[in-house]
Design an enzyme around this catalytic site. Structure first.
Site, PDB file in Angstrom:
ATOM      1  N   SER A  55       4.806  -3.675  -5.481  1.00 17.63           N
ATOM      2  CA  SER A  55       4.699  -2.532  -6.379  1.00 17.63           C
ATOM      3  C   SER A  55       5.982  -2.405  -7.200  1.00 17.63           C
ATOM      4  CB  SER A  55       4.387  -1.264  -5.584  1.00 17.63           C
ATOM      5  OG  SER A  55       3.938  -0.233  -6.426  1.00 17.63           O
TER       6      SER A  55
ATOM      7  N   GLU B  22      -6.624  -2.006  -5.279  1.00 16.81           N
ATOM      8  CA  GLU B  22      -5.347  -1.411  -5.682  1.00 16.81           C
ATOM      9  C   GLU B  22      -5.473   0.080  -6.006  1.00 16.81           C
ATOM     10  OE1 GLU B  22      -2.434  -2.883  -5.690  1.00 16.81           O
ATOM     11  OE2 GLU B  22      -2.656  -5.013  -6.158  1.00 16.81           O
TER      12      GLU B  22
ATOM     13  N   HIS C 227      -3.814  -0.566  -2.352  1.00 15.75           N
ATOM     14  CA  HIS C 227      -2.465  -0.922  -2.800  1.00 15.75           C
ATOM     15  C   HIS C 227      -1.499  -0.924  -1.618  1.00 15.75           C
ATOM     16  CE1 HIS C 227       0.761  -1.162  -5.791  1.00 15.75           C
ATOM     17  NE2 HIS C 227       1.362  -0.128  -5.234  1.00 15.75           N
TER      18      HIS C 227
END
Length: 544
Positions: free
Chosen positions: A213, A331, A425
């Site tokens: 990320s 995600e 995610h």
């Protein structure tokens, strides 16, 4: 008598174990005493730069003088200042608020007891550049270190303290720029690693930077920055997002200049100058900035970050190193704030897409049809942010002649799927670190089954192997195909499966969209896609 003797021997053994000396390393920075966890020596909370406090707030990190004596490295340092809820509110929240301080520039090291010239894996945590910490249990490096590599995790300044740009700060700077202090911290940590990791048994010429990320975002910017060149030999970017970032002094469409943002924030804080901002308490400043709508971004300053990432990678100016990159199928399932609202009808969805995408609408609707609007919105958002980025990274790195490997994480398990969070995610991280029993309290519980353990074992093997050789390999597991003309990638579902050409047409469509927006010069490429997209610029000879 014999029983008493056995008992005494047991007490003696415990006393000897308790008296076992701590591992001590005499590094160029100074001596540190750590702890032992099985065959792994652990050193926590080692400072890699001077505390960025007082007059050093919003300045490039400065090296620490060599310390005298032996520094205790048994405990993690505090997290960098960030907003924290009193109790967990999302799958990513820690069990309790972490200790925080503006004096937070520390790193942690897990090293095999007899390490010599071992590969080094430097982990950069995620958290939207505004949260997170290297002390989170999910990032415990023991299991990776047991595979013969040294694991380093780092803190870096966050939020307004890490990324504020302002004309007053630019005026102070020898380079006449501001912002990007958190990224400068990462470079300072890598510089510390280069100077000191050999003392811990590491190979200074075999350092891999890795992150997920915002950590993956950081990896891309480190690859792009001339200031970081030579500090690493390989890179791993998990769920990175190659969005446009604000320029220091010039606005781009609705993306205002970074200095202008800083000026507006200072006005909102009723701070007439930098001295006033430096006088504010760090936690109060961070909270107040968030309430005023401040969000941290990397700044295109022409120095540390010369230009937009898309341009850097298009021109082949990024670090020429082996790369592993990938993204997750779900995600957006844990990031629903990024997804546009579902329209009232399929007809409205299709009409909006045709209005926004023009000659590209048919291509968009083939990939993201109106027949299942909710899933199409999730997939379009995922692909525009994460899927396109991952494939672009490996495409551009392969074009440099570097080994490049792509993965797609589509693994789910009962608690996760029941929560509607299939392959969400960051859900690959417990497997990357082989820490499936070390997740935050609201994270869907990973079952303690042989299948989950085997997948985590294989994932960690692939990652450790890449850090060692630049090739992701694992015992009793499939060969990971390099990304090339066939678009090879590794699919992680119930087990690893070599595959090719992930989501045909996805990359080409998103690449054309970004290309047209760049050529237009006024439209950013960040969260404005799908139903939230502006009108599509016309085709150009270069973009199609």
């Amino acid at each position: 008598m014999i029983a008493r003797l056995i008992a005494l021997l047991g007490v003696a053994s415990l006393s000897l174990a308790a008296a076992e000396p701590k591992p001590v390393v005499h590094a160029p920075a100074g001596a540190v005493a750590g702890t032992t966890d099985g065959d792994i020596h652990v050193f926590k909370g080692i400072p890699y730069a001077q505390p960025p406090v007082g007059a050093l707030r919003w300045r490039a990190p400065l090296p620490l003088p060599v310390w005298q004596g032996t520094r205790d490295a048994a405990d993690f340092g505090p997290a960098c200042v960030q907003n924290q809820a009193p109790k967990p509110i999302s799958v990513y929240s820690p069990a309790a608020p972490m200790p925080m301080s503006e004096d937070c520039l520390t790193l942690n090291i897990w090293t095999p007891a007899n390490a010599k010239d071992a590969p080094v894996f430097v982990w950069i945590h995620g958290g939207a550049l505004s949260g997170g910490s290297s002390r989170e249990p999910l990032y415990d490096g023991k299991k990776l270190a047991e595979r013969g590599i040294i694991v380093v995790s780092i803190n870096y300044r966050l939020g307004v303290l890490g990324f504020l740009a302002h004309p007053g700060l630019s005026a102070e700077s020898p380079q006449h720029v501001s912002g990007n202090y958190g990224l400068l911290d990462q470079i300072a940590a890598l510089t510390w690693v280069k100077r000191n990791i050999a003392a811990f048994g590491g190979d200074t010429g075999n350092v891999t930077i890795a992150g997920e990320s915002a950590g993956g975002l950081s990896v891309m910017y480190l690859m792009a920055s001339p200031y970081a060149r030579g500090l690493f030999a390989k890179a791993i970017a998990q769920s990175a997002y190659m969005v446009s970032m604000p320029e220091l002094k010039r606005a781009r469409g609705d993306q205002i200049a970074a200095e202008a943002t800083g000026t507006m924030l200072a006005g909102g804080l009723q701070a007439p100058d930098i001295a006033t901002l430096r006088g504010m308490k760090a936690d109060q400043l961070t909270l107040a900035a968030t309430k005023l709508g401040y969000a941290p971004w990397i700044t295109i300053d022409g120095k540390l970050i010369p230009e937009q990432l898309v341009a850097t990678f298009d021109q082949g100016k990024q670090a020429p190193v082996p790369l592993l990159a990938g993204f997750n199928s779900g995600e957006i399932r844990s990031l629903m704030v990024l997804a546009p609202k579902t329209p009232d009808s399929a007809a409205k969805y299709e009409a909006t897409i045709r209005e926004r995408y023009g000659d590209l609408a048919d291509s968009f609707l083939r990939l993201y049809p109106a027949s299942d609007m909710k899933e199409s919105i999730l997939a379009a958002t995922r692909d525009a942010l994460y899927g396109w980025t991952a494939q672009r990274l490996v495409t551009k790195q392969a074009a440099l002649g570097q080994p490049a490997y792509l993965y797609f994480w589509d693994h789910g398990y009962p608690a996760e799927d029941q929560a509607g969070l299939h392959a969400f995610h960051a859900s690959e991280l417990p497997y990357t670190f082989d820490n499936t029993d070390n997740t935050p309290p609201l994270w869907p519980k990973i079952p303690a089954t042989a299948a989950e353990a085997a997948l985590a074992d294989t994932m960690a093997d692939y990652w450790a192997s890449f850090a060692r050789t630049g090739r992701p390999e694992a015992a009793n597991a499939p060969v990971w195909p390099a990304f090339g003309a066939a678009g090879g990638y590794m699919l992680f579902a119930d087990a690893p499966k070599p595959s090719a050409n992930v989501f045909p047409g996805m990359y080409a469509l998103n690449d054309r969209i970004v290309c047209r927006r760049m050529a237009n010069g006024r439209i950013p490429w960040h969260w404005n896609f799908g139903l939230a997209a502006p009108a599509m610029p016309a085709a150009t000879p270069a973009c199609g």
